[in-house]
Write an enzyme that holds these catalytic residues in place. Structure first.
Site, PDB file in Angstrom:
ATOM      1  N   GLU A 150       0.871  -1.170   0.000  1.00  0.00           N
ATOM      2  CA  GLU A 150       0.000   0.000   0.000  1.00  0.00           C
ATOM      3  C   GLU A 150       0.909   1.222   0.000  1.00  0.00           C
ATOM      4  O   GLU A 150       1.473   1.585   1.025  1.00  0.00           O
ATOM      5  CB  GLU A 150      -0.919  -0.013   1.223  1.00  0.00           C
ATOM      6  N   CYS A 193      -1.934   9.360   2.667  1.00  0.00           N
ATOM      7  CA  CYS A 193      -1.509   8.816   1.374  1.00  0.00           C
ATOM      8  C   CYS A 193      -2.535   9.036   0.279  1.00  0.00           C
ATOM      9  O   CYS A 193      -2.185   9.074  -0.904  1.00  0.00           O
ATOM     10  CB  CYS A 193      -1.179   7.325   1.505  1.00  0.00           C
TER      11      CYS A 193
END
Length: 456
Positions: free
Chosen positions: A211, A245
């Protein structure tokens, strides 16, 4: 000299091979235990994260713990269904038989968490691993030292090391862990470190879920609901001081609404009152990242903000007007409260500029035009995103969360998380009461013609 974690890994492998983690009842029991433990230690968790970067109880609960609790609740409700064997069709050549797939846990897992949402990005994948029937070695980020310490304390008091263990430390400890043989590795963090993890896993042929991040664009078209678009964009961009993010990294706004957009943006930021002392904002995680962000401003035109207090690590929400794809700030993920605004006249050119760069983790489209929406959704590749909102797709566990290309490999949340820590065994279960003699010797043209006829 790097520490040796072979003992912990061997203990967990022995525990996993005992089949103790496989019964659904055991998995549900551990998920409930995790939730009870987190709830009982909420105050300690709040205090730890506040000491690391002044995150308020409101943000800690809504951005972190609430999402973990939601994942736990969904796993408890559905893990029995997720673990069932799933029937599939059987082709004619295998008659008589039945076919199915059986989910099985991958085994000993390594989860490497991230610092920006230290609880959510550590415990959410752990929930998925527990639901799948794996053991877990968790390596929290060392940057928020207090949260790493409290996670290690809570988990060691709740679970035996052969089932769930927390390893604290920095680069040396992570490097030593990556030298071990795991059955799966789950990493959340930057692209450069993701490459290192991927290379280490490749040596052991270990499957990975990465991720990562990237420069996530937000399209603001000429026919959007401007006030609502700005309200949602400002919240998403400056949540956690931009240290997210999936935050909008930059905005592509149509030239015809650029000035109105910038005015509305400025007003919304002022009204939001982003201050650390009132709990609406957080510190930059450390001095190094603060200095990096300050350097990124360079010679850009600052439309709003731009102040950085090195002593308090407070970086004012900042908007850069008249930005372009050639600017230095557009060459890397910002990961902070700086929002470049790039005007466009031609949507085709704007899309082309996004497509020429690495595939982003997220993309956001603010428009009332269904044709524009469908065009961007079909032409731009990205991990996930939203239309007329930003970041909130991560709160829906029915949507797999993950990247594509350089923004990540694999996904999780809900059943996608269960799948990330599982292998599906494919089984052909053949009956013995009947057998066509077609595949056995002696071969003949008659048999071949029959096979061709059946399979035509």
């Amino acid at each position: 000299m790097n520490p040796d974690y072979s003992l912990i890994v061997s203990q967990q492998r022995a525990f996993f091979n005992s089949n103790a983690t496989k019964p659904v009842a055991f998995r549900v029991q551990q998920l409930r235990k995790l939730k009870v433990t987190l709830q009982a230690n909420e105050q300690a968790l709040m205090e730890a994260i506040d000491s690391d970067f002044k995150k308020s109880e409101f943000d800690t609960y809504t951005n972190e713990l609430m999402l973990v609790y939601s994942d736990i609740n969904e796993a408890i409700r559905n893990v029995k269904k997720w673990t069932r064997k799933k029937r599939t069709r059987t082709n004619l050549i295998n008659f008589p038989a039945k076919s199915y797939v059986i989910p099985e846990p991958l085994g000993v897992s390594l989860i490497i968490g991230a610092w920006n949402y230290p609880y959510q990005l550590s415990f959410a994948p752990m929930v998925a691993a527990i639901a799948a029937g794996c053991t877990v070695i968790l390596k929290p980020s060392e940057l928020p030292a207090a949260t790493s310490k409290i996670m290690a304390k809570i988990m060691s008091e709740t679970f035996p090391q052969e089932y769930i263990a927390v390893v604290e430390g920095s680069v040396a400890e992570t490097t030593a862990l990556l030298e071990q043989k795991f059955d799966t590795i789950f990493f959340t963090g930057s692209v450069p470190v993701g490459r290192i993890v991927y290379q280490a896993a490749a040596k052991q042929l270990t499957p990975v879920t990465l991720e990562l991040g990237g420069k996530s664009p937000a399209f603001v078209t000429e026919n959007c609901n401007l006030n609502m678009s700005v309200k949602r964009l400002v919240w998403a961009k400056f949540l956690n001081a931009g240290q997210t993010c999936i935050a909008p990294d930059y905005v592509l706004v149509h030239q015809s609404v650029k000035h109105a957009f910038l005015d509305a943006l400025t007003e919304e930021i002022r009204q939001s009152d982003f201050k650390i002392e009132n709990g609406n904002y957080v510190q930059i995680i450390n001095e190094r990242n603060g200095e990096r962000l300050a350097a990124l401003l360079g010679q850009n035109t600052i439309h709003f903000g731009g102040t950085y207090n090195r002593e308090t690590r407070y970086f004012e929400p900042t908007v850069l007007a008249d930005s372009s794809f050639d600017d230095s700030i557009m060459q890397e993920e910002i990961f902070g409260p700086i929002l470049p605004v790039i005007a466009y006249n031609d949507l085709s050119e704007a899309i082309r500029n996004v497509k020429e760069r690495p595939k982003p983790l997220s993309c956001y489209i603010f428009t009332s035009d269904s044709q524009i929406k469908q065009r961007i959704l079909s032409e731009v590749s990205f991990g996930g995103g939203a239309v007329n909102d930003a970041i909130m797709h991560v709160s829906n566990s029915h949507l797999p969360f993950g990247g594509v290309g350089e923004s990540g490999i694999g996904s999780y949340h809900g059943i996608a998380g269960f799948n990330a820590f599982s292998h599906y065994k494919s089984i052909l279960d053949k009956s013995t009461w009947f057998e066509l003699n077609l595949k056995y010797s002696p071969h003949s043209l008659k048999k071949l013609n029959f096979i061709k006829k059946v399979l035509r």
